[in-house]
Design a protein around this motif. Structure first.
Motif, PDB file in Angstrom:
ATOM      1  N   PHE A  11      -2.446  13.634   3.523  1.00 17.68           N
ATOM      2  CA  PHE A  11      -2.828  12.709   4.589  1.00 17.68           C
ATOM      3  C   PHE A  11      -3.028  13.443   5.912  1.00 17.68           C
ATOM      4  N   ARG A  12      -2.136  14.355   6.219  1.00 23.12           N
ATOM      5  CA  ARG A  12      -2.259  15.096   7.482  1.00 23.12           C
ATOM      6  C   ARG A  12      -3.521  15.950   7.512  1.00 23.12           C
ATOM      7  N   GLU A  13      -3.914  16.462   6.346  1.00 23.10           N
ATOM      8  CA  GLU A  13      -5.099  17.326   6.287  1.00 23.10           C
ATOM      9  C   GLU A  13      -6.401  16.542   6.214  1.00 23.10           C
ATOM     10  N   THR A  14      -6.389  15.406   5.509  1.00 22.61           N
ATOM     11  CA  THR A  14      -7.633  14.698   5.231  1.00 22.61           C
ATOM     12  C   THR A  14      -7.719  13.296   5.831  1.00 22.61           C
ATOM     13  N   LYS A  15      -6.585  12.739   6.248  1.00 23.24           N
ATOM     14  CA  LYS A  15      -6.512  11.348   6.736  1.00 23.24           C
ATOM     15  C   LYS A  15      -6.949  10.348   5.663  1.00 23.24           C
ATOM     16  N   ASN A  16      -6.754  10.700   4.396  1.00 25.75           N
ATOM     17  CA  ASN A  16      -7.116   9.850   3.273  1.00 25.75           C
ATOM     18  C   ASN A  16      -6.171   8.645   3.218  1.00 25.75           C
ATOM     19  N   PRO A  17      -6.651   7.435   3.519  1.00 23.48           N
ATOM     20  CA  PRO A  17      -5.769   6.263   3.530  1.00 23.48           C
ATOM     21  C   PRO A  17      -5.261   5.867   2.145  1.00 23.48           C
ATOM     22  N   ALA A  18      -5.877   6.358   1.096  1.00 23.55           N
ATOM     23  CA  ALA A  18      -5.453   6.003  -0.260  1.00 23.55           C
ATOM     24  C   ALA A  18      -4.037   6.486  -0.581  1.00 23.55           C
ATOM     25  N   VAL A  19      -3.554   7.514   0.117  1.00 27.18           N
ATOM     26  CA  VAL A  19      -2.219   8.042  -0.163  1.00 27.18           C
ATOM     27  C   VAL A  19      -1.131   7.360   0.669  1.00 27.18           C
ATOM     28  N   LEU A  20      -1.511   6.521   1.615  1.00 18.76           N
ATOM     29  CA  LEU A  20      -0.526   5.872   2.485  1.00 18.76           C
ATOM     30  C   LEU A  20       0.505   5.028   1.741  1.00 18.76           C
ATOM     31  N   PRO A  21       0.111   4.205   0.765  1.00 16.29           N
ATOM     32  CA  PRO A  21       1.137   3.409   0.069  1.00 16.29           C
ATOM     33  C   PRO A  21       2.224   4.276  -0.585  1.00 16.29           C
ATOM     34  N   LEU A  22       1.840   5.384  -1.177  1.00 15.01           N
ATOM     35  CA  LEU A  22       2.824   6.274  -1.794  1.00 15.01           C
ATOM     36  C   LEU A  22       3.769   6.849  -0.746  1.00 15.01           C
ATOM     37  N   ILE A  23       3.252   7.229   0.388  1.00 16.30           N
ATOM     38  CA  ILE A  23       4.085   7.805   1.446  1.00 16.30           C
ATOM     39  C   ILE A  23       5.034   6.756   2.003  1.00 16.30           C
ATOM     40  N   VAL A  24       4.530   5.581   2.288  1.00 16.96           N
ATOM     41  CA  VAL A  24       5.375   4.507   2.826  1.00 16.96           C
ATOM     42  C   VAL A  24       6.492   4.175   1.838  1.00 16.96           C
ATOM     43  N   THR A  25       6.142   4.037   0.576  1.00 19.23           N
ATOM     44  CA  THR A  25       7.140   3.752  -0.452  1.00 19.23           C
ATOM     45  C   THR A  25       8.165   4.875  -0.526  1.00 19.23           C
ATOM     46  N   GLY A  26       7.712   6.119  -0.445  1.00 20.12           N
ATOM     47  CA  GLY A  26       8.616   7.263  -0.500  1.00 20.12           C
ATOM     48  C   GLY A  26       9.581   7.311   0.666  1.00 20.12           C
ATOM     49  N   VAL A  27       9.105   6.951   1.842  1.00 21.68           N
ATOM     50  CA  VAL A  27       9.979   6.920   3.022  1.00 21.68           C
ATOM     51  C   VAL A  27      11.069   5.862   2.825  1.00 21.68           C
ATOM     52  N   ILE A  28      10.684   4.681   2.378  1.00 20.61           N
ATOM     53  CA  ILE A  28      11.651   3.601   2.168  1.00 20.61           C
ATOM     54  C   ILE A  28      12.608   3.950   1.033  1.00 20.61           C
ATOM     55  N   GLU A  29      12.070   4.521  -0.019  1.00 19.28           N
ATOM     56  CA  GLU A  29      12.868   4.869  -1.200  1.00 19.28           C
ATOM     57  C   GLU A  29      14.046   5.771  -0.842  1.00 19.28           C
ATOM     58  N   ARG A  30      13.849   6.607   0.116  1.00 23.62           N
ATOM     59  CA  ARG A  30      14.888   7.529   0.549  1.00 23.62           C
ATOM     60  C   ARG A  30      16.157   6.800   1.007  1.00 23.62           C
ATOM     61  N   PHE A  31      16.010   5.563   1.469  1.00 27.63           N
ATOM     62  CA  PHE A  31      17.127   4.802   2.013  1.00 27.63           C
ATOM     63  C   PHE A  31      17.622   3.688   1.091  1.00 27.63           C
ATOM     64  N   GLU A  62       3.880  -5.702   4.362  1.00 24.57           N
ATOM     65  CA  GLU A  62       3.697  -5.717   5.812  1.00 24.57           C
ATOM     66  C   GLU A  62       3.819  -4.320   6.402  1.00 24.57           C
ATOM     67  N   ILE A  63       4.758  -3.545   5.891  1.00 18.57           N
ATOM     68  CA  ILE A  63       4.898  -2.173   6.388  1.00 18.57           C
ATOM     69  C   ILE A  63       3.669  -1.350   6.021  1.00 18.57           C
ATOM     70  N   ARG A  64       3.199  -1.478   4.800  1.00 16.95           N
ATOM     71  CA  ARG A  64       1.995  -0.731   4.379  1.00 16.95           C
ATOM     72  C   ARG A  64       0.798  -1.082   5.254  1.00 16.95           C
ATOM     73  N   GLU A  65       0.564  -2.376   5.452  1.00 17.32           N
ATOM     74  CA  GLU A  65      -0.572  -2.807   6.273  1.00 17.32           C
ATOM     75  C   GLU A  65      -0.441  -2.324   7.710  1.00 17.32           C
ATOM     76  N   PHE A  66       0.772  -2.380   8.237  1.00 23.22           N
ATOM     77  CA  PHE A  66       1.022  -1.947   9.593  1.00 23.22           C
ATOM     78  C   PHE A  66       0.712  -0.450   9.753  1.00 23.22           C
ATOM     79  N   VAL A  67       1.231   0.348   8.826  1.00 21.52           N
ATOM     80  CA  VAL A  67       0.994   1.800   8.903  1.00 21.52           C
ATOM     81  C   VAL A  67      -0.494   2.109   8.757  1.00 21.52           C
ATOM     82  N   MET A  68      -1.173   1.406   7.864  1.00 23.33           N
ATOM     83  CA  MET A  68      -2.617   1.638   7.696  1.00 23.33           C
ATOM     84  C   MET A  68      -3.362   1.313   8.982  1.00 23.33           C
ATOM     85  N   ALA A  69      -2.993   0.211   9.626  1.00 25.94           N
ATOM     86  CA  ALA A  69      -3.660  -0.162  10.878  1.00 25.94           C
ATOM     87  C   ALA A  69      -3.353   0.841  11.996  1.00 25.94           C
TER      88      ALA A  69
END
Length: 105
Positions: A18-38, A95-102
């Motif tokens: 995501f940092r290299e390409t800004k590909n929004p398709a990977v955002l759900p995986l990242i958001v889920t991974g951040v939450i999963e940690r907790f 809601e978190i996924r949509e928020f981060v995408m926006a």
């Protein structure tokens, strides 16, 4: 990378992509991974279903302090700012996924 050091390798790889390409398709995986940690290990299977309707407090057992930690990590990972009013509106995984995408668009 350091912010995600306790996340699954595929989450870290998606964040780097995501940092290299800004590909929004990977955002759900990242958001889920951040939450999963907790999330408690016995609750992670719920999170991995990816259901947008999953409630952070009721379904995943996250308290307000943990939600604040998730917000702080999300800000670090995506270089975004989430204010208190915005945070109060984020109650479900969808809601978190949509928020981060926006915010990252």
């Amino acid at each position: 990378h350091d912010a995600l050091k306790r996340c699954r390798p595929e989450v870290i790889a998606a964040a780097i992509e995501f940092r290299e390409t800004k590909n929004p398709a990977v955002l759900p995986l990242i958001v889920t991974g951040v939450i999963e940690r907790f999330v408690k290990p016995e609750q992670r299977h719920l999170l991995r279903t990816g259901k947008s309707s999953l409630k952070l407090s009721e379904d995943l057992g996250l308290d307000s302090l943990t939600l604040m930690k998730i917000v702080l990590l999300t800000e670090d990972v995506f270089y975004i700012t989430i204010n208190s009013d915005e945070m109060r509106k984020l109650c479900t995984l969808g809601e978190i996924r949509e928020f981060v995408m926006a915010k990252t668009a």
